[in-house]
Design an enzyme around this catalytic site. Structure first.
Site, mmCIF file in Angstrom:
data_model
loop_
_atom_site.group_PDB
_atom_site.id
_atom_site.type_symbol
_atom_site.label_atom_id
_atom_site.label_comp_id
_atom_site.label_asym_id
_atom_site.label_seq_id
_atom_site.Cartn_x
_atom_site.Cartn_y
_atom_site.Cartn_z
ATOM 1 N N LYS A 200 0.849 -1.200 0.000
ATOM 2 C CA LYS A 200 0.000 0.000 0.000
ATOM 3 C C LYS A 200 0.885 1.251 0.000
ATOM 4 O O LYS A 200 1.903 1.296 0.697
ATOM 5 C CB LYS A 200 -0.903 -0.035 1.239
ATOM 6 C CG LYS A 200 -1.945 1.079 1.286
ATOM 7 C CD LYS A 200 -2.876 0.891 2.487
ATOM 8 C CE LYS A 200 -3.929 1.976 2.588
ATOM 9 N NZ LYS A 200 -4.823 1.803 3.744
ATOM 10 N N SER B 279 -9.718 2.010 2.864
ATOM 11 C CA SER B 279 -8.829 2.711 1.962
ATOM 12 C C SER B 279 -7.849 1.817 1.209
ATOM 13 O O SER B 279 -7.317 2.225 0.180
ATOM 14 C CB SER B 279 -8.049 3.776 2.738
ATOM 15 O OG SER B 279 -7.231 3.170 3.716
ATOM 16 N N SER C 145 -9.880 -0.350 7.035
ATOM 17 C CA SER C 145 -9.301 -0.253 5.683
ATOM 18 C C SER C 145 -8.637 -1.498 5.134
ATOM 19 O O SER C 145 -8.291 -1.534 3.957
ATOM 20 C CB SER C 145 -8.296 0.889 5.631
ATOM 21 O OG SER C 145 -8.993 2.091 5.452
HETATM 22 N N1 GLN Z 1 -13.265 4.202 6.198
HETATM 23 C C1 GLN Z 1 -12.585 4.641 7.373
HETATM 24 C C2 GLN Z 1 -12.215 6.094 7.240
HETATM 25 O O1 GLN Z 1 -12.618 6.675 6.310
HETATM 26 C C3 GLN Z 1 -11.392 3.778 7.644
HETATM 27 C C4 GLN Z 1 -10.146 4.214 7.018
HETATM 28 C C5 GLN Z 1 -8.952 3.402 7.402
HETATM 29 O O2 GLN Z 1 -9.069 2.374 8.062
HETATM 30 N N2 GLN Z 1 -7.789 3.893 7.023
HETATM 31 O O3 GLN Z 1 -11.548 6.662 8.052
#
Ligand code: GLN
Length: 484
Positions: free
Chosen positions: A79, A154, A178
């Site tokens: 990532k 994400s 994410s």
């Molecule tokens: N969807 C969550 C957010 O928008 C989780 C994001 C993440 O785990 N980096 O913060």
């Protein structure tokens, strides 16, 4: 040849028995990337030279008759919020568009000790803020199961790469879901380790008290193998735990007899998709038929998890992102003086969602509101943690949906941030409590979209959720299904 469809452990066996070479395998994956990447868009950067060099060195080692490690020669993606020495690490943000880290994140160092074939850096929502990759500053990744839908986020690029055959496994990061949510949207396995299990050194910080790095893989066995490679104490991250790391592959035993599994009633919330609910409840029946005991449990503060997360995470983000000022890191847009330069840089180079969270975070932390918002959120966080502590007095693991729906359409939620935030209802409580969770494929909706369930474990007890996930996987036969 369809080597790109195989798991890391299958490929390891083929490499060890010399049925294939690492160069052949790498070529096969690049052919797949060449065929698929223009429609999927899983990557932000492809590192062909690095990959080919690693593959050659693995083959040399094999030809010398030396034994190879489990991930040696296995093609993988990282990532793009995880620092890679000499390779661009952009966090999918225009502000870091040309940032080349001078060092490797600890996970990259640890992984590199096994000499996998690093294919490139995968797409994400800018600074990992989002659940669809639509917040990427560069492009949206498509869900390999339906190109009109998001892969989740994400870590959407990481999940889509594994699901499309563009990588055998990837690393993601999980601050509020994410790793697990994109894994469930793409029909693959994703594990968020206990907070502190894996070093965060070199992970570009979003919300430091919640962030964790973890594997996204085709099956549970690979998940345990990758976790083995990256877990452990690191003196560069004072929040990484000094606890012993067990061999997680020892948990790959198909046996849940007597395991107490809790189904939290608050996770089967209003708005949960009927197909999702049915698949998760069916999974509970599978566990029961294998000898586990199922209990309905309550995690009473679940309702407050979203508002708590969306105060704490932005507060930490606002602080962490102060460093992107056009001076110390990243890109700069000049102005008449320093103040104007900073204003131009941050206004033009951060995306909408990142700016929204910086504003929310600074507001929640500002004098006069700190007690009412940030401090209150910290107190509720403690209540959410206590819910889990109480529940784990009676059960060994908790089974819940990973997300309330399957993958949604690209564009469906992006203009309604609140609706998007509500998608995180099943994943954020674990981050707030620091607990491990694994998302495992457990079926498909009527539209043929993958569904995942989540197994939540006690702190540092990844072994039990891996064992339960493995047992289910063996019994159900659900596995990542890589299309032709
Ligand atoms: N969807 C969550 C957010 O928008 C989780 C994001 C993440 O785990 N980096 O913060």
């Amino acid at each position: 040849m369809t080597l790109y469809k195989k798991t890391a452990h299958e490929l390891h066996d083929l490499l060890t028995s010399k049925e294939i070479s690492a160069v052949e395998l790498t070529e096969n994956i690049f052919e797949r990337i060449d065929a698929k990447e223009s429609e999927i868009g899983a990557y932000l950067e492809i590192t062909r030279d690095v990959a080919e060099k690693s593959a050659r060195s693995v083959d040399e080692k094999i030809s010398r008759g030396e034994k190879i490690l489990p991930l040696e020669g296995i093609p993988c993606g990282i990532k793009d919020n995880i620092c890679t020495k000499g390779i661009k690490t952009t966090c999918a943000s225009k502000i870091l568009a040309n940032f080349i880290p001078p060092y490797d994140a600890t996970v990259v160092k640890k992984l590199s000790a096994q000499n996998p074939v690093i294919l490139g850096k995968t797409n994400l929502d800018e600074f990992a803020m989002g659940g669809s990759t639509e917040n990427s500053g560069f492009h949206v990744t498509k869900n390999p199961h339906d190109l009109t839908r998001v892969p989740g986020g994400s870590s959407g690029g990481s999940a889509a790469a594994v699901a499309s055959g563009e990588a055998i496994f990837t690393l993601g990061s999980d601050t509020g879901g994410s790793i697990r949510q994109p894994a469930s949207f793409c029909g693959v396995v994703g594990l968020k380790p206990t907070y502190g299990r894996v070093s965060r050194y070199g992970l570009v910080a979003y919300a430091s008290s919640l962030d964790q790095i973890g594997p996204i893989t085709r099956d549970v066995t690979d998940c345990a193998t990758v976790l083995n490679a990256i877990a452990g104490h690191d003196e560069m991250d004072s929040t990484s735990t000094a606890e012993n790391v067990p061999d997680f592959t020892k948990s790959l035993v198909a046996d849940v007899k007597g395991l107490k599994i809790g189904l939290p009633k608050e996770y089967f919330v209003k708005g949960i998709d009927a197909d999702v609910e049915k698949s998760v409840r069916d999974a509970a029946k599978v566990f029961e038929s294998l000898g586990a005991e199922i209990f309905e449990i309550s995690l009473p503060h679940t309702d407050f998890a979203i508002s708590t997360y969306y105060l704490i995470a932005p507060a930490e983000a606002a602080t962490n992102l102060e460093r992107y000022d056009g001076v110390s890191y990243g890109e700069r847009i000049d102005g008449a003086d320093v103040v104007e330069m900073m204003k131009n840089t941050r206004t033009k180079l951060f995306g909408e969602e990142v700016k929204r969270r910086i504003i929310i975070g600074n507001y929640a932390l500002s004098a006069g509101y700190y007690d009412a918002y940030y401090l209150k959120a910290l107190k509720v966080r403690t209540l959410i943690q206590k819910d889990f502590t109480d529940a784990f007095k009676n059960v060994d693991v908790i089974l819940a949906p990973t997300a309330p729906t399957a993958a949604f359409k690209i564009g469906e939620m992006i203009s309604d941030p609140l609706k998007m935030y509500l998608q995180d209802v099943c994943t954020v409580p674990l981050n707030l409590a620091g607990l491990p969770g694994i998302s495992v494929p457990c079926g498909f909706t009527k539209n043929n979209l993958p569904i995942g369930f989540q197994l939540i474990g006690k702190a540092l007890d990844e072994s039990t959720i891996l064992r339960a996930a493995f047992t289910y996987e063996q019994a159900s036969g659900f596995k990542a299904d890589i299309k032709d």
